[in-house]
Design an enzyme around this catalytic site. Sequence first.
Site, PDB file in Angstrom:
ATOM      1  N   ALA A   1       0.816  -1.217   0.000  1.00 39.30           N
ATOM      2  CA  ALA A   1       0.000   0.000   0.000  1.00 39.30           C
ATOM      3  C   ALA A   1       0.852   1.271   0.000  1.00 39.30           C
ATOM      4  CB  ALA A   1      -0.917  -0.008   1.218  1.00 39.30           C
TER       5      ALA A   1
ATOM      6  N   CYS B   1      -7.451   1.497  13.476  1.00 39.15           N
ATOM      7  CA  CYS B   1      -7.914   0.627  14.560  1.00 39.15           C
ATOM      8  C   CYS B   1      -6.863   0.555  15.670  1.00 39.15           C
ATOM      9  CB  CYS B   1      -8.250  -0.753  14.025  1.00 39.15           C
ATOM     10  SG  CYS B   1      -6.857  -1.541  13.216  1.00 39.15           S
TER      11      CYS B   1
END
Length: 392
Positions: A278, A336
């Site tokens: 990513a 998260c």
Amino acid sequence: MPHYPVARLRPERRKSILAGHPWIFSRALMEAPQVPDGALVTVTCDNEILGTGYYNSRTDIAVRMLSRRDETVDEGFFVRLFERLKAERAAWLPGDTDAWRVAFAEADGCPGLIVDHYAGHLVFQLHTKGMDLLRTPILNALVQVHQPQAVIERSDLAVRRMEGMVDQPVGVVYGKCDGEVTFRENGRTFIADLLKGQKTGFFLDQRENRLALQRWCKGRSVLNVFSYSGGFSVYAATAGARRVVSLDASGPAMELCRRNLAANGFDYPASEFRTEDAFEALANLKPGEFDCIIIDPPSMAKSQKQLKNALKAYTALNRCALNALPEGGLLVSSSCTTHLDSPAFLSILHYASVQAKCGLKLLESREQPFDHPYNFAFPEGKYLKFAICSKI
Ligand code: SAH
């Protein structure tokens, strides 16, 4: 007589436990109770009984509370707990959803235990020695309350080593299941691999955030970074996105992502599924190719010490996405990481926009859903942040 050997709390620490906090640190005990690690204890303070928990000498958190009463922790205890949680979830879960978190550790009164439900299949994780020793009553109670087709254990967790356990049990412990299960989430179809998938098979905590995304992404060209099995991709596609590209470092996740889109009627070409890193992909994006970029990375700081590097990584990801978005483009960003609170997360987005030399407006900010509850007595359980922003 108390039900279990006594763990005596220092009087000055009583307030926190009375306020409902489930943790007692070792320094908050008068002395270490003479019991094996994981054993049940009755917690007292000045001869008053405060409840029942389990003890571990190896961890900073010496006692985790299971009950505010002096009671036996057995199958009946877990049956009562699971019945209560089941009724609560059933009242609030949408009718077209059959996957949810059945029990969320401390926030639901069962520290060290996580249970997820996928279309009649249960997956549980035992994070602590105390809960590990209660495996049989927990399993029996889950079967009694939920009458599942199968129960799978996914205790392949690094934290178990710190608790003094060396095994990482994974497998079908009740009924039959070959791993793959098809379930519904807000009317969409998904496949999860409960034996080999990440976590318990699917990221159920983003269910309501995926629904929120739909409002904003119609007609857009969407890049879903850290897509895993395509949760956000399926919602973007069903919401009428012009194009949906999914990107994840994991090949098996990408294959499941393709199948999940197909299960909902979207047969995209192979080029729309990118098995890539990513960070590299975001840094090399062609400006303007996408006008909606979703970034939902895994937790990047397991401790306060790792937070500094995590902040850098989050900033870089969001900056690269903003650089590639056109004006009016949407940045959908999530984190998260427990150690990063909501204001700090929003500051990162602001900082990333300063670095990208653009403005940023918050359209919607969200947190975790009711089946991953935030319990006011346990602030440490707040972890999910989700923001939909517009580049100006
Ligand atoms: N958005 C997903 C959940 C993401 S979990 C959902 O809604 O279901 C985080 C994902 O990040 C995992 O699938 C993991 O394989 C992937 N990942 C971790 N590091 C990565 C990297 N450097 N590049 C790309 N993907 C990565």
